[in-house]
Scaffold this motif. Structure first.
Motif, PDB file in Angstrom:
ATOM      1  N   ASP A 238       0.808  -1.218   0.000  1.00  9.70           N
ATOM      2  CA  ASP A 238       0.000   0.000   0.000  1.00  9.70           C
ATOM      3  C   ASP A 238       0.841   1.267   0.000  1.00  9.70           C
ATOM      4  O   ASP A 238       0.346   2.330  -0.371  1.00  9.70           O
ATOM      5  CB  ASP A 238      -0.933   0.020   1.210  1.00  9.70           C
ATOM      6  CG  ASP A 238      -2.000  -1.053   1.138  1.00  9.70           C
ATOM      7  OD1 ASP A 238      -2.209  -1.605   0.038  1.00  9.70           O
ATOM      8  OD2 ASP A 238      -2.614  -1.370   2.169  1.00  9.70           O
ATOM      9  N   ILE A 239       2.078   1.179   0.450  1.00  7.43           N
ATOM     10  CA  ILE A 239       2.906   2.387   0.526  1.00  7.43           C
ATOM     11  C   ILE A 239       4.068   2.315  -0.473  1.00  7.43           C
ATOM     12  O   ILE A 239       4.112   3.072  -1.433  1.00  7.43           O
ATOM     13  CB  ILE A 239       3.428   2.609   1.959  1.00  7.43           C
ATOM     14  CG1 ILE A 239       2.255   2.800   2.934  1.00  7.43           C
ATOM     15  CG2 ILE A 239       4.352   3.824   2.002  1.00  7.43           C
ATOM     16  CD1 ILE A 239       2.660   2.962   4.381  1.00  7.43           C
ATOM     17  N   ALA A 240       5.008   1.388  -0.262  1.00 10.75           N
ATOM     18  CA  ALA A 240       6.213   1.352  -1.102  1.00 10.75           C
ATOM     19  C   ALA A 240       5.884   1.142  -2.578  1.00 10.75           C
ATOM     20  O   ALA A 240       6.396   1.852  -3.447  1.00 10.75           O
ATOM     21  CB  ALA A 240       7.157   0.258  -0.601  1.00 10.75           C
ATOM     22  N   ALA A 241       5.003   0.168  -2.884  1.00 13.71           N
ATOM     23  CA  ALA A 241       4.681  -0.111  -4.289  1.00 13.71           C
ATOM     24  C   ALA A 241       3.777   0.960  -4.881  1.00 13.71           C
ATOM     25  O   ALA A 241       4.017   1.448  -5.990  1.00 13.71           O
ATOM     26  CB  ALA A 241       4.016  -1.482  -4.398  1.00 13.71           C
ATOM     27  N   ARG A 242       2.740   1.358  -4.138  1.00 15.15           N
ATOM     28  CA  ARG A 242       1.780   2.321  -4.680  1.00 15.15           C
ATOM     29  C   ARG A 242       2.424   3.668  -4.943  1.00 15.15           C
ATOM     30  O   ARG A 242       2.135   4.327  -5.938  1.00 15.15           O
ATOM     31  CB  ARG A 242       0.595   2.468  -3.725  1.00 15.15           C
ATOM     32  CG  ARG A 242      -0.458   3.469  -4.189  1.00 15.15           C
ATOM     33  CD  ARG A 242      -1.650   3.469  -3.249  1.00 15.15           C
ATOM     34  NE  ARG A 242      -2.353   2.197  -3.296  1.00 15.15           N
ATOM     35  CZ  ARG A 242      -3.203   1.773  -2.353  1.00 15.15           C
ATOM     36  NH1 ARG A 242      -3.405   2.523  -1.293  1.00 15.15           N
ATOM     37  NH2 ARG A 242      -3.811   0.621  -2.473  1.00 15.15           N
TER      38      ARG A 242
END
Length: 436
Positions: A238-242
């Motif tokens: 939800d954070i690093a990839a998005r």
């Protein structure tokens, strides 16, 4: 390699990857699984969803992964009846690459399978690019939408513009204390004064709630490491990839620090120096991304100067105390801060206008609610004269500097009201207050 695969798959036309028969099979599977899912205990927010049913607005339920958004939709679906709606789950990898322009084709298939219906339930819609376009167009045709998502941008000002204000936002948090007691089949007090034994048992339940938290699946399957997996999913998916972050190591270390210090003050400049970053904006963007993914909340220090509010340290709270206990570092139980975190979450269910306050003498008051003019202090217990003096001293100093209506101290038991000058100060059992 994974990001390249996602890029290629999203560039492909979605419907070209599947036969009509495969799409129909997927839609039938999704509907059947949704209808058969365990609807669990009735969530308190279901009443808000039901109240919005008669409105032409889209109902948007947003919150952390695994917090029960799909279950809340299922509870509403069972109120409406199986023949009344369509259901789509955009977490399904078979919908990878689905875009707004595919909506007409998918709707045609839904009509072929289920007949004409006027209600859509859409799960994890943030995975669809420009989803607001087809939702708005279908709303103009008289369709009703119930939507879930795991990103706070679903409740942003931009969304209000894209849907022209035609939506009802509903924030779903983990189980409240009342919901936790219902889940555990623990009798909820009927509002009558509790006996000493009754009060002790309720406080014991509160301690369990503080340790375990309120993530439904983690409570249902305590033998599994669900909270750890949830935490990793939020950080990396939800954070690093998005947000396509490069400094994943810094993100992980910063998240660990914040999760290990619930109800702590954070200073962006000090964090920038601690993590040896070139800009304070990096720290700010990482914390904002954690908030956008519902992992953390931050509140400002109250000041009549907006500029001083913006530059003052913020206080950070976690979405769930069970998550803190599962992933944070603790050399002591830290129960006082976890209790304050629970109180914050209860306040968040009632209002977003929450601040902390530093008195002219430098004492901290845990919460200030401008809407009601109320100061709130949280103490694990007031049996120690030192603790009692510390909590009341901060309130006395605040009373001399601010115009307010009332004061509240939350502790382990109810006590007689007392006054600071002309202001009444209530002393309430935190456990009982959480059930109000």
């Amino acid at each position: 390699m994974i990001m390249l695969y996602d890029f290629i798959m999203n560039k492909m036309v979605w419907k070209a990857r599947w036969t009509g028969e495969q799409i129909r099979a997927m839609l039938l599977e999704q509907m059947e699984a949704f209808w058969r899912r365990d609807t669990g205990i009735e969530r308190e927010r279901l009443a808000d969803v039901e109240r919005a049913a008669a409105l032409p607005h889209a109902v948007i339920v947003s919150g952390l992964r695994r917090v029960g958004k799909s279950t809340l939709l299922a509870q509403m679906a069972h109120r409406l009846g199986q023949e009344s709606f369509y259901y789509l789950n955009f977490e399904d990898e078979r919908l990878l690459g689905f875009a707004a322009q595919d909506a007409n084709d998918l709707y045609q298939t839904l009509v072929e399978i289920f007949g004409e219906r006027k209600i859509f339930f859409l799960d994890e819609v943030q995975n669809v690019a420009d989803w607001e376009r087809f939702v708005r167009r279908f709303m103009d045709l008289g369709f009703k939408f119930y939507i879930t998502g795991s990103n706070a941008s679903l409740l942003s000002r931009d969304l209000g513009t894209r849907l022209t204000g035609r939506y009802v936002p509903i924030e779903l948090l983990p189980f409240s204390f009342r919901e936790f007691l219902v889940f555990k089949n623990i009798k909820i007090p009927d509002g009558q004064p509790l006996t000493t034994t009754g009060s002790a048992l309720l406080n014991a339940s509160l301690n369990e709630y503080q340790r375990s938290g309120g993530i439904p699946e983690a409570l249902k399957y305590p033998e599994l490491s669900i909270l750890r997996t949830l935490y990793d999913d939020v950080l990396y998916r939800d954070i690093a990839a998005r947000y396509r972050l490069e400094g994943v190591q810094t993100l992980r270390e910063l998240a660990y620090l914040l999760m290990s210090n619930p109800a702590g003050q954070v200073n962006y400049n000090k964090l920038k120096a601690q993590f040896q970053l070139g800009s304070v904006n990096t720290i700010r963007s990482y914390i904002e991304s954690m908030e956008n993914s519902w992992l953390l909340f931050s509140i400002r220090r109250f000041d009549f100067s907006l500029k001083r509010q913006q530059i003052a340290p913020k206080k950070v709270y976690c979405i769930d105390t069970g998550l803190v206990n599962a992933v944070g570092f603790r050399f002591s139980p830290n129960s006082g801060k976890l209790l304050e975190n629970l109180v914050f979450l209860a306040l968040r269910r009632r209002t977003r206008d929450i601040f902390y306050y530093i008195t002219p003498g430098g004492y901290e008051v845990d919460f200030y609610l401008p809407e009601t003019g109320q100061f709130i202090q949280v103490a694990q217990d007031l049996s120690s004269p030192v603790t009692r003096e510390r909590e009341t001293r901060a309130l006395e100093d605040a009373a001399g500097a601010m115009k307010m209506e009332r004061m509240l101290i939350l502790s382990d038991r109810n006590e007689d009201e007392f006054r600071i000058g002309d202001l009444p100060v209530q002393v309430r059992s935190t456990a009982e207050w959480l059930l109000e």
